[in-house]
Design a protein around this motif. Sequence first.
Motif, PDB file in Angstrom:
ATOM      1  N   ALA A  39       0.831  -1.208   0.000  1.00 46.85           N
ATOM      2  CA  ALA A  39       0.000   0.000   0.000  1.00 46.85           C
ATOM      3  C   ALA A  39       0.864   1.255   0.000  1.00 46.85           C
ATOM      4  N   ALA A  40       1.955   1.234   0.770  1.00 45.78           N
ATOM      5  CA  ALA A  40       2.843   2.393   0.815  1.00 45.78           C
ATOM      6  C   ALA A  40       3.495   2.633  -0.545  1.00 45.78           C
ATOM      7  N   TYR A  66       0.919   4.104  -2.823  1.00 49.70           N
ATOM      8  CA  TYR A  66       0.660   5.512  -2.484  1.00 49.70           C
ATOM      9  C   TYR A  66       1.768   6.414  -3.028  1.00 49.70           C
ATOM     10  N   ILE A  84       1.322   6.859  -6.802  1.00 48.63           N
ATOM     11  CA  ILE A  84       0.187   7.755  -7.090  1.00 48.63           C
ATOM     12  C   ILE A  84       0.538   9.190  -6.724  1.00 48.63           C
ATOM     13  N   HIS A  85       1.181   9.365  -5.580  1.00 49.57           N
ATOM     14  CA  HIS A  85       1.569  10.709  -5.123  1.00 49.57           C
ATOM     15  C   HIS A  85       2.536  11.359  -6.112  1.00 49.57           C
TER      16      HIS A  85
END
Length: 310
Positions: free
Chosen positions: A255-256, A259, A262-263
Amino acid sequence: MAVIPQALSPIANIIDGIIPDNLLIKFQEILIRSGMYVKASEILTLAFIASIFIGIIALVVSSVAEIDPIISGVVGFLIPPVLMGGYIFLMMERRVDAIEQTTPDFLRQVASLLRAGVGLETALEDVSKHGGGPLNDELKRAVIEIKIGRTFDDAIMSMGERLKSKNLDRTFRMILEGRRAGGSLSDVIETVAEDLRAVLALKRERKANVMMSVMFLIIAAIVAAPFALGMIMVYSGFIESLGKPNPLLGAAVTAAGGYIIIHSVIAGLLIGIILYGSAKKGVKFAVPLAIAAYGIFLLVGKFGILVVGG
């Protein structure tokens, strides 16, 4: 101009046969716009060989550092084309900027020749014979196109289309409209030159004002977020090594990583909006930012665990 050894020519020929001609022509135009007068297939051959080489190194490093070999191999394989794309984009932007900066002086020279009684086509050819730089290269190409039968209007407008410059496209359109309307074309060109000079000055001022925002987005994308999340993963792994297993640790790492990607993509799109007013142009920043950020995240997590474990 050849950029690869003769031994690599068969690979370049294979790439020539695999990639559709229309894509090769488009890529060749991009290389010309960036000032790189080399065959597209040769550049692609270098990128392909470099991708294989870096991919193998990444696989070796992943086996030593106990990193996922699939992710490492993919990242290693993508690094050369991303770097090549970034370099071509940078060269293209520099070339367009250099042409835009010298266009006002070029227009003033044309206006002076028109006042001396020279025709517009002749003035364009005379100016193209003197000096150097990317603008002269484009002028010479336009002059050759006119000589082989292309209309003056089409040859001039194609310069703005090739360079993808709204400023140059607008400038040439104004000149051609003034030519059709009649009157003093030299005065029209002088006015257009001063207008372009003012627009370029405003563009430089705007870019200087937004650079702090751009730097903030870059730092947040490839330093702050990867380092913070990487250290959180290190801490979670350390707690687990003390005998307190966390069943969500694997999912948290995934998940990190998602993220961070995406960030970084969002940051790249925002940079495109800030600099150019178009999210589409931000894709050129989003891809390298995402790769760099994810790579830093993996390095922080891996070496952090080694340091804590040591």
